[in-house]
Design a protein around this motif. Structure first.
Motif, PDB file in Angstrom:
ATOM      1  N   PHE A  71       0.830  -1.201   0.000  1.00 31.23           N
ATOM      2  CA  PHE A  71       0.000   0.000   0.000  1.00 31.23           C
ATOM      3  C   PHE A  71       0.868   1.257   0.000  1.00 31.23           C
ATOM      4  CE2 PHE A  71      -2.259   3.258   2.461  1.00 31.23           C
ATOM      5  CZ  PHE A  71      -3.455   3.333   1.762  1.00 31.23           C
ATOM      6  N   LEU A  72       1.833   1.300   0.910  1.00 30.85           N
ATOM      7  CA  LEU A  72       2.712   2.460   1.000  1.00 30.85           C
ATOM      8  C   LEU A  72       3.640   2.556  -0.209  1.00 30.85           C
ATOM      9  CD1 LEU A  72       3.658   2.234   4.798  1.00 30.85           C
ATOM     10  CD2 LEU A  72       2.008   3.774   3.718  1.00 30.85           C
ATOM     11  N   LEU A  73       4.083   1.398  -0.699  1.00 30.22           N
ATOM     12  CA  LEU A  73       4.981   1.382  -1.854  1.00 30.22           C
ATOM     13  C   LEU A  73       4.281   1.934  -3.091  1.00 30.22           C
ATOM     14  CD1 LEU A  73       7.713   0.515  -3.044  1.00 30.22           C
ATOM     15  CD2 LEU A  73       6.714  -1.727  -3.483  1.00 30.22           C
ATOM     16  N   ASN A  74       3.034   1.508  -3.327  1.00 31.20           N
ATOM     17  CA  ASN A  74       2.298   2.020  -4.477  1.00 31.20           C
ATOM     18  C   ASN A  74       2.045   3.519  -4.354  1.00 31.20           C
ATOM     19  OD1 ASN A  74       2.119  -0.309  -5.985  1.00 31.20           O
ATOM     20  ND2 ASN A  74       0.190  -0.961  -5.093  1.00 31.20           N
ATOM     21  N   ALA A  75       1.687   3.952  -3.138  1.00 30.75           N
ATOM     22  CA  ALA A  75       1.445   5.384  -2.930  1.00 30.75           C
ATOM     23  C   ALA A  75       2.712   6.190  -3.203  1.00 30.75           C
ATOM     24  CB  ALA A  75       0.965   5.620  -1.497  1.00 30.75           C
ATOM     25  N   TYR A  76       3.861   5.636  -2.842  1.00 31.00           N
ATOM     26  CA  TYR A  76       5.136   6.335  -3.055  1.00 31.00           C
ATOM     27  C   TYR A  76       5.540   6.320  -4.527  1.00 31.00           C
ATOM     28  CZ  TYR A  76      10.014   7.687  -2.442  1.00 31.00           C
ATOM     29  OH  TYR A  76      11.221   8.329  -2.526  1.00 31.00           O
ATOM     30  N   THR A  77       5.451   5.132  -5.160  1.00 30.13           N
ATOM     31  CA  THR A  77       5.912   5.019  -6.542  1.00 30.13           C
ATOM     32  C   THR A  77       5.020   5.784  -7.514  1.00 30.13           C
ATOM     33  OG1 THR A  77       4.707   2.916  -6.737  1.00 30.13           O
ATOM     34  CG2 THR A  77       7.054   2.802  -6.197  1.00 30.13           C
ATOM     35  N   LEU A  78       3.759   6.007  -7.151  1.00 28.58           N
ATOM     36  CA  LEU A  78       2.878   6.786  -8.013  1.00 28.58           C
ATOM     37  C   LEU A  78       3.423   8.194  -8.244  1.00 28.58           C
ATOM     38  CD1 LEU A  78      -0.733   5.840  -6.820  1.00 28.58           C
ATOM     39  CD2 LEU A  78       0.229   5.531  -9.106  1.00 28.58           C
ATOM     40  N   ARG A  79       4.239   8.672  -7.300  1.00 27.82           N
ATOM     41  CA  ARG A  79       4.822  10.003  -7.443  1.00 27.82           C
ATOM     42  C   ARG A  79       6.026  10.003  -8.372  1.00 27.82           C
ATOM     43  NH1 ARG A  79       0.740   9.238  -3.761  1.00 27.82           N
ATOM     44  NH2 ARG A  79       0.142  11.215  -2.780  1.00 27.82           N
ATOM     45  N   TYR A  80       6.554   8.827  -8.721  1.00 30.12           N
ATOM     46  CA  TYR A  80       7.799   8.757  -9.493  1.00 30.12           C
ATOM     47  C   TYR A  80       7.660   8.023 -10.826  1.00 30.12           C
ATOM     48  CZ  TYR A  80      10.191  10.401  -5.288  1.00 30.12           C
ATOM     49  OH  TYR A  80      10.603  11.156  -4.208  1.00 30.12           O
ATOM     50  N   VAL A  81       6.725   7.088 -10.917  1.00 32.44           N
ATOM     51  CA  VAL A  81       6.564   6.334 -12.164  1.00 32.44           C
ATOM     52  C   VAL A  81       5.149   6.531 -12.680  1.00 32.44           C
ATOM     53  CG1 VAL A  81       8.266   4.605 -11.492  1.00 32.44           C
ATOM     54  CG2 VAL A  81       5.854   4.217 -10.970  1.00 32.44           C
ATOM     55  N   SER A  82       4.950   6.245 -13.955  1.00 34.50           N
ATOM     56  CA  SER A  82       3.652   6.455 -14.581  1.00 34.50           C
ATOM     57  C   SER A  82       2.691   5.333 -14.220  1.00 34.50           C
ATOM     58  CB  SER A  82       3.814   6.528 -16.101  1.00 34.50           C
ATOM     59  OG  SER A  82       4.256   5.271 -16.604  1.00 34.50           O
ATOM     60  N   LYS A  83       1.400   5.635 -14.370  1.00 31.45           N
ATOM     61  CA  LYS A  83       0.399   4.607 -14.115  1.00 31.45           C
ATOM     62  C   LYS A  83       0.484   3.502 -15.170  1.00 31.45           C
ATOM     63  CE  LYS A  83      -3.305   7.236 -16.433  1.00 31.45           C
ATOM     64  NZ  LYS A  83      -4.632   7.870 -16.253  1.00 31.45           N
ATOM     65  N   GLU A  84       1.036   3.813 -16.354  1.00 28.46           N
ATOM     66  CA  GLU A  84       1.249   2.783 -17.372  1.00 28.46           C
ATOM     67  C   GLU A  84       2.271   1.745 -16.900  1.00 28.46           C
ATOM     68  OE1 GLU A  84      -0.678   6.137 -19.269  1.00 28.46           O
ATOM     69  OE2 GLU A  84       1.129   6.015 -18.036  1.00 28.46           O
ATOM     70  N   THR A  85       3.341   2.222 -16.263  1.00 25.91           N
ATOM     71  CA  THR A  85       4.345   1.293 -15.718  1.00 25.91           C
ATOM     72  C   THR A  85       3.749   0.436 -14.619  1.00 25.91           C
ATOM     73  OG1 THR A  85       6.142   2.840 -16.244  1.00 25.91           O
ATOM     74  CG2 THR A  85       6.600   1.128 -14.611  1.00 25.91           C
ATOM     75  N   ILE A  86       2.940   1.067 -13.751  1.00 24.12           N
ATOM     76  CA  ILE A  86       2.261   0.315 -12.692  1.00 24.12           C
ATOM     77  C   ILE A  86       1.371  -0.760 -13.302  1.00 24.12           C
ATOM     78  CG2 ILE A  86       0.561   0.466 -10.833  1.00 24.12           C
ATOM     79  CD1 ILE A  86       3.193   1.578 -10.008  1.00 24.12           C
ATOM     80  N   GLY A  87       0.679  -0.427 -14.394  1.00 21.07           N
ATOM     81  CA  GLY A  87      -0.183  -1.400 -15.049  1.00 21.07           C
ATOM     82  C   GLY A  87       0.586  -2.581 -15.597  1.00 21.07           C
ATOM     83  N   VAL A  88       1.726  -2.328 -16.248  1.00 24.80           N
ATOM     84  CA  VAL A  88       2.528  -3.420 -16.807  1.00 24.80           C
ATOM     85  C   VAL A  88       3.079  -4.320 -15.701  1.00 24.80           C
ATOM     86  CG1 VAL A  88       4.637  -3.970 -18.084  1.00 24.80           C
ATOM     87  CG2 VAL A  88       3.129  -2.160 -18.891  1.00 24.80           C
ATOM     88  N   VAL A  89       3.581  -3.718 -14.630  1.00 28.66           N
ATOM     89  CA  VAL A  89       4.179  -4.501 -13.544  1.00 28.66           C
ATOM     90  C   VAL A  89       3.120  -5.274 -12.767  1.00 28.66           C
ATOM     91  CG1 VAL A  89       5.444  -4.363 -11.367  1.00 28.66           C
ATOM     92  CG2 VAL A  89       6.160  -2.978 -13.314  1.00 28.66           C
ATOM     93  N   ASN A  90       2.109  -4.561 -12.288  1.00 30.46           N
ATOM     94  CA  ASN A  90       1.141  -5.172 -11.368  1.00 30.46           C
ATOM     95  C   ASN A  90       0.100  -6.034 -12.057  1.00 30.46           C
ATOM     96  OD1 ASN A  90       2.537  -3.820  -9.419  1.00 30.46           O
ATOM     97  ND2 ASN A  90       0.884  -2.449  -8.827  1.00 30.46           N
ATOM     98  N   VAL A  91      -0.106  -5.827 -13.359  1.00 32.50           N
ATOM     99  CA  VAL A  91      -1.074  -6.659 -14.070  1.00 32.50           C
ATOM    100  C   VAL A  91      -0.351  -7.675 -14.951  1.00 32.50           C
ATOM    101  CG1 VAL A  91      -2.966  -6.687 -15.740  1.00 32.50           C
ATOM    102  CG2 VAL A  91      -2.853  -4.871 -14.022  1.00 32.50           C
ATOM    103  N   ARG A  92       0.432  -7.203 -15.911  1.00 28.44           N
ATOM    104  CA  ARG A  92       1.017  -8.100 -16.909  1.00 28.44           C
ATOM    105  C   ARG A  92       2.093  -9.017 -16.310  1.00 28.44           C
ATOM    106  NH1 ARG A  92       1.785  -7.532 -22.449  1.00 28.44           N
ATOM    107  NH2 ARG A  92      -0.327  -6.655 -22.441  1.00 28.44           N
ATOM    108  N   LEU A  93       3.128  -8.437 -15.688  1.00 27.30           N
ATOM    109  CA  LEU A  93       4.242  -9.255 -15.207  1.00 27.30           C
ATOM    110  C   LEU A  93       3.890 -10.042 -13.955  1.00 27.30           C
ATOM    111  CD1 LEU A  93       7.231  -6.796 -15.812  1.00 27.30           C
ATOM    112  CD2 LEU A  93       6.426  -8.672 -17.251  1.00 27.30           C
ATOM    113  N   THR A  94       3.134  -9.425 -13.051  1.00 26.84           N
ATOM    114  CA  THR A  94       2.728 -10.151 -11.847  1.00 26.84           C
ATOM    115  C   THR A  94       1.810 -11.318 -12.206  1.00 26.84           C
ATOM    116  OG1 THR A  94       2.936  -8.150 -10.508  1.00 26.84           O
ATOM    117  CG2 THR A  94       1.611  -9.937  -9.598  1.00 26.84           C
ATOM    118  N   LEU A  95       0.989 -11.150 -13.236  1.00 24.54           N
ATOM    119  CA  LEU A  95       0.145 -12.254 -13.692  1.00 24.54           C
ATOM    120  C   LEU A  95       0.988 -13.415 -14.202  1.00 24.54           C
ATOM    121  CD1 LEU A  95      -2.686 -13.363 -14.369  1.00 24.54           C
ATOM    122  CD2 LEU A  95      -2.474 -12.258 -16.602  1.00 24.54           C
TER     123      LEU A  95
END
Length: 537
Positions: free
Chosen positions: A29-53
């Motif tokens: 929870f804290l990591l996502n809140a922090y990384t949202l300030r530094y990386v794009s939501k597109e990167t979050i989508g690729v990591v948390n949806v595509r690669l984590t899947l």
């Protein structure tokens, strides 16, 4: 005595696992809140949806069936055969990682390298991470069966902390590395997890504590696969049961991660929308997963130890059956109240939660609506977890085979609904499809439980019935907090503070009502989760 010891161990395991899940979800929870300030939501989508899947699919398909079958093993079992069977998870994991890695690289839409570079390395790293984690699977099963609960907590907690620290440092210092940051962090997580298990058992095997608890291995080399003369290499009965669960694991994985498969293969949402959906999904399941998943995992172990698989209750010890029914009733009551609380308060506080968590990027778009729908889904998720936990523990092999056919129909229905509803309602369509699918699974489990206990005086399904005063308290809380949200919808700090205070008051009233209307549940929680001195149920 054996039954009560199993119950005490399951409750203890749940408490430790819940604490681990709290740490894991809080850090994520804290990591996502922090990384949202530094990386794009597109990167979050690729990591948390595509690669984590990719990672979760390899791990699940390689080990889930083995866990279901081997957690039912007695401590007196010939563990050499069991360990040989468990080591099959590694070549199976290698096979799935190669096959699915190729699919992820060549058969699905890949991100634009100019926007999200290093995607290929991410696929390789997450696949390799899954294989490294599978190397610890025989040790994990040994720890679970022999109730070495602290090992799991310490190993996974340390691995999570190391992963989060590396991610935060790299995102802050070298954010342009993009996916490489998350790939290296995932590899470090699996490596740390494996190292912890190896070091623990190197110290534990042969120790006085191991001898006192009749641990079946005498040397560290016993962990490795071996051939023993005049004995089968593996336990054939367990192998058959594993294969039965393995056929089911494909279907269960589709049902569990169905929306991510639809996102990945049908490309119904762009990577940015996938990132928002995943953030809302993680936030919505924050409380649900650190409570419901440990309960499901721990009490599955309890039920398989207390009940004899495939036998009707007339041919089992009535004390064990009575205990299992009483525990199931209390568990259903517990998770239902937790899920109902999340559903009632989630409607009025979704916007505020997302605004605090991710700012206007999350609260101004479809995020609040997604989180409101997800709050209702959590209630269904809670009930399904406990009912399926019991059902899978009590089913015979033939019943599991029949259920596999039902799971196939549910999987196909779910995928079709996800695709259609997503085109119609966007991300909300995924949640609606999940709700319908979960409702069907709950209906099947309730029917099985009702039939299982039809000749018993115990009726555990009464755990789903709530007293009228408690229902009125939930209705009052939902109405008042909804009116509070409408009245104090301004973005100023004072309005938000008043809204929070109103919610706190309603929540307090609801909890007090539970204490007065559900004394047996309160006693159950105090006895088996909060108290060190186990009392009579």
């Amino acid at each position: 005595m054996r039954t009560r010891e199993a119950l005490a161990s399951a409750a203890k395991l749940t408490s430790y696992s819940a604490g681990l899940q709290v740490l894991f979800r809080l850090l994520s929870f804290l990591l996502n809140a922090y990384t949202l300030r530094y990386v794009s939501k597109e990167t979050i989508g690729v990591v948390n949806v595509r690669l984590t899947l990719l990672y979760s699919t390899v791990v699940f398909l390689a080990r889930e069936a083995f866990r279901k079958a081997c957690l039912n093993v007695d401590k007196e079992q010939k563990w050499a055969q069991v360990i040989n069977l468990l080591w099959l998870t590694v070549p199976l994991g290698v096979l799935w990682s190669l096959l699915l890695g190729w699919v992820w690289l060549h058969l699905v839409t890949t991100p634009d390298p100019a926007v999200i570079p290093h995607y290929e390395f991410g696929v390789v790293a997450f696949s390799l991470s899954a294989v490294v984690e599978l190397l610890s699977e025989p040790l994990w099963i040994l720890a679970q069966v022999h109730m070495l609960v602290r090992l799991k907590v310490i190993a996974e907690s340390l691995a999570i902390v190391v992963k989060c620290v590396l991610t935060v440092l790299c995102v802050t210092i070298v954010p342009h590395w993009g996916l490489n940051i998350f790939s290296m962090a995932q590899l470090l997580y699996s490596g740390c997890l494996l190292t912890c298990y190896i070091l623990y058992f190197m110290k534990y095997i042969g120790s006085q504590e191991a001898q006192r608890r009749s641990f079946p291995l005498s040397t560290v080399s016993d962990i490795l696969p071996k051939y023993h003369c005049h004995q089968p290499i593996i336990d054939l009965r367990l192998a058959v049961l594993t294969w039965t669960f393995y056929k089911q694991s494909f279907l269960k994985q589709v049902l569990t991660e169905g929306e991510r498969y639809v996102m990945t293969f049908l490309n119904v949402l762009n990577f940015g929308d996938q990132g928002v959906y995943d953030i809302v999904n993680n936030l919505g399941s924050l409380v649900a997963r650190f409570l419901f998943l440990p309960i499901e995992e721990s009490f599955y172990v309890f039920f398989v130890k207390v009940l004899e698989r495939g036998k009707d209750i007339g041919h089992q010890k009535q004390e064990d059956v009575s205990m299992a029914a009483a525990v199931l009733e209390m568990l259903m009551k517990l998770v239902m109240l937790i899920g109902l609380t999340i559903a009632v308060f989630g409607y009025s506080y979704s916007h505020l939660a997302l605004n605090v968590y991710g700012g206007s990027m999350l609260s101004s778009g479809p995020g609040p609506t997604l989180l409101r729908y997800y709050s209702v889904y959590v209630l269904l998720l809670a009930i399904n977890g406990v009912t399926e936990c019991f059902t899978f523990a009590a089913m015979s092999k033939q019943e599991v085979d029949r259920y596999n056919i039902l799971m196939l129909a549910l999987s196909l229905t779910f995928l079709g609904l996800s695709y259609c509803l997503t085109w119609w309602q966007g991300g909300v369509g995924f949640i609606l499809a999940n709700c319908l699918n979960m409702g069907l699974r709950i209906a099947h489990s309730l029917r099985y439980i009702s039939h299982y206990f039809k000749h018993s005086k115990r009726q555990p399904l009464r755990g789903l019935l709530l007293p009228v005063p408690l229902l009125l308290a939930y209705l009052l809380s939902g109405t008042v907090t909804a009116l509070s949200q409408a009245s104090w919808s301004k973005q100023c700090l004072m309005s938000q503070l008043i809204h929070v205070l109103v919610g706190a008051l309603c929540f307090t009233i609801t909890i007090v009502t539970i204490f007065f209307t559900e004394p047996r549940l309160v006693q159950f929680v105090r006895t088996y989760f909060l108290s060190q001195n186990k009392k009579e149920l």
